[in-house]
Design an enzyme around this catalytic site. Structure first.
Site, mmCIF file in Angstrom:
data_model
loop_
_atom_site.group_PDB
_atom_site.id
_atom_site.type_symbol
_atom_site.label_atom_id
_atom_site.label_comp_id
_atom_site.label_asym_id
_atom_site.label_seq_id
_atom_site.Cartn_x
_atom_site.Cartn_y
_atom_site.Cartn_z
ATOM 1 N N ARG A 241 0.855 -1.180 0.000
ATOM 2 C CA ARG A 241 0.000 0.000 0.000
ATOM 3 C C ARG A 241 0.895 1.235 0.000
ATOM 4 O O ARG A 241 1.882 1.303 0.750
ATOM 5 C CB ARG A 241 -0.905 0.027 1.235
ATOM 6 C CG ARG A 241 -2.116 -0.890 1.139
ATOM 7 C CD ARG A 241 -3.106 -0.457 0.048
ATOM 8 N NE ARG A 241 -4.291 -1.310 -0.016
ATOM 9 C CZ ARG A 241 -4.462 -2.330 -0.866
ATOM 10 N NH1 ARG A 241 -3.527 -2.644 -1.738
ATOM 11 N NH2 ARG A 241 -5.592 -3.022 -0.857
ATOM 12 N N GLU A 270 -3.547 7.261 -4.550
ATOM 13 C CA GLU A 270 -3.712 6.916 -5.967
ATOM 14 C C GLU A 270 -5.169 7.081 -6.395
ATOM 15 O O GLU A 270 -6.063 6.883 -5.589
ATOM 16 C CB GLU A 270 -3.222 5.476 -6.226
ATOM 17 C CG GLU A 270 -3.927 4.414 -5.406
ATOM 18 C CD GLU A 270 -3.280 3.031 -5.539
ATOM 19 O OE1 GLU A 270 -2.046 2.917 -5.426
ATOM 20 O OE2 GLU A 270 -4.044 2.066 -5.757
ATOM 21 N N HIS A 288 -0.817 0.100 -9.903
ATOM 22 C CA HIS A 288 -1.520 -0.828 -8.999
ATOM 23 C C HIS A 288 -2.097 -2.026 -9.760
ATOM 24 O O HIS A 288 -3.312 -2.196 -9.844
ATOM 25 C CB HIS A 288 -2.634 -0.102 -8.228
ATOM 26 C CG HIS A 288 -3.091 -0.875 -7.019
ATOM 27 N ND1 HIS A 288 -3.638 -0.282 -5.916
ATOM 28 C CD2 HIS A 288 -3.075 -2.206 -6.732
ATOM 29 C CE1 HIS A 288 -3.945 -1.197 -5.008
ATOM 30 N NE2 HIS A 288 -3.612 -2.389 -5.495
HETATM 31 C C1 DGY Z 1 -5.820 -6.012 -2.890
HETATM 32 O O1 DGY Z 1 -6.491 -7.012 -3.123
HETATM 33 O O2 DGY Z 1 -5.710 -5.514 -1.775
HETATM 34 C C2 DGY Z 1 -5.116 -5.407 -4.047
HETATM 35 O O3 DGY Z 1 -4.369 -4.298 -3.727
HETATM 36 C C3 DGY Z 1 -6.051 -5.125 -5.174
HETATM 37 O O4 DGY Z 1 -5.375 -5.618 -6.266
#
Ligand code: DGY
Length: 325
Positions: A241, A270, A288
């Protein structure tokens, strides 16, 4: 007379096979144009729905959850990360929350390796050179990067994805260092070197990969002080993250040369990422896309549906129930 199906609101446009099953088993409201809901709109749109199928970035914070209509009994997020859902606020309303662990482990670990390699081997500069027609041919000193094989990789957060990255890195004969809330058992640790205090790991990282979830403790964990503890020329990889990194500090270290490069798939705020990243040639940036394979996105959707079906159709506990910590 057939009983009416429970109603589910899909906040995003999900993969076709996922939406087909969602519509077959529920009275579903889809979002084919993938319009983004803000909190108040989402609360309003949820009127009369039993469940919400949401995704990373949807504003299911405390304010939205307080406003949700009484009909909503479950929120299933199409993601493993669930920092966008205030689980404690949901628990107060007796709304169940589920996520999608396991199914995106391999795809995300693959992207972490891609970020690691892309940063070390200057992939952004190489592809830009070609696409701007500025490649004049092979040169002995052209785009010399950092060797990956045999180097030390520090992993912050040795959950499923951290372990899957370690597995891949071992194929590059990298030495694995890690820090995690709890030490792994020997069979899972596989010789990796454990640090109870993650700060102690930093001087041993030629590469540092962030694989920890976003929590109040990890928020801006990669800050100027910690970056200074990394060896000069280290590389930072983030596929977890964006909020775990202090962007200003990372950008400053990439500019000063203390860090050789960074490979980043996730950003704070983002898609409005810190403008400073755009001018950095030594930042290998992806939008992402850690879980973005057809197989993985289908599996995430099916897992979200397994949870919704268990609870809303069969009255069972969702298998991937998330509890407030
Ligand atoms: C998640 O599943 O947390 C991812 O970041 C989305 O792809």
């Amino acid at each position: 007379m057939t009983a009416s199906k429970p109603r589910v609101l899909a906040t995003r446009h999900f993969p076709p096979d996922v939406e087909t099953r969602l519509s077959a088993n529920f009275d579903a409201k889809l979002n084919p144009e993938d319009k983004l809901y803000d909190g108040p709109l989402l609360a309003k749109a949820a009127e009369g729905f039993d469940g919400i199928m949401c995704a990373a970035g949807d504003p299911l914070n405390a304010e939205t959850i307080v406003r949700l209509p009484a009909s909503v009994r479950m929120i299933a997020t199409f993601s493993v990360g669930y920092e966008h859902v205030d689980v404690a606020a949901a628990a107060k309303r007796d709304i169940k929350v589920s996520n999608t662990p396991d199914v995106l482990t391999d795809a995300t670990a693959d992207i972490a390796m891609l970020c690691l390699l892309g940063a070390a081997r200057r992939a952004h500069e190489g592809t830009s050179m070609l696409r701007t027609h500025s490649w004049i041919g092979w040169e002995p000193t052209q785009l010399m990067g950092v060797h990956v094989t045999g180097k030390r990789l520090g992993i912050l957060g040795m959950g499923r994805i951290g372990q899957a990255l370690a597995e891949r890195a071992r194929a590059f004969r990298m030495t694995i260092h890690y820090s995690n809330r709890t030490r792994l058992p020997t069979d899972l640790e596989k010789g990796a070197i454990f640090y109870a205090n993650p700060d102690d790991m930093l001087p041993h990282c030629d590469f540092l990969s962030i694989n920890a979830p976003m929590t109040p403790t990890t928020r801006k964990w990669v800050n100027a002080e910690r970056i200074a503890r990394l060896p000069k020329g280290a590389i930072v990889v983030n596929t977890a993250r964006g909020g775990v990194v202090d962007d200003e500090a990372l950008i400053a270290a990439l500019k000063s040369g203390h860090l050789f490069a960074a490979g980043i798939d996730v950003f704070d705020g983002e898609p409005k990422i810190h403008q400073g990243y755009y001018g950095l040639q030594n930042a290998f940036l992806l939008p992402h896309m850690g879980s973005a394979t057809v197989e993985t996105r289908n599996a995430m959707g099916f897992k979200a549906l397994d949870n919704l079906e268990a609870f809303l159709l069969r009255g069972q506990t969702p298998p991937d129930l998330v509890k407030a910590s």
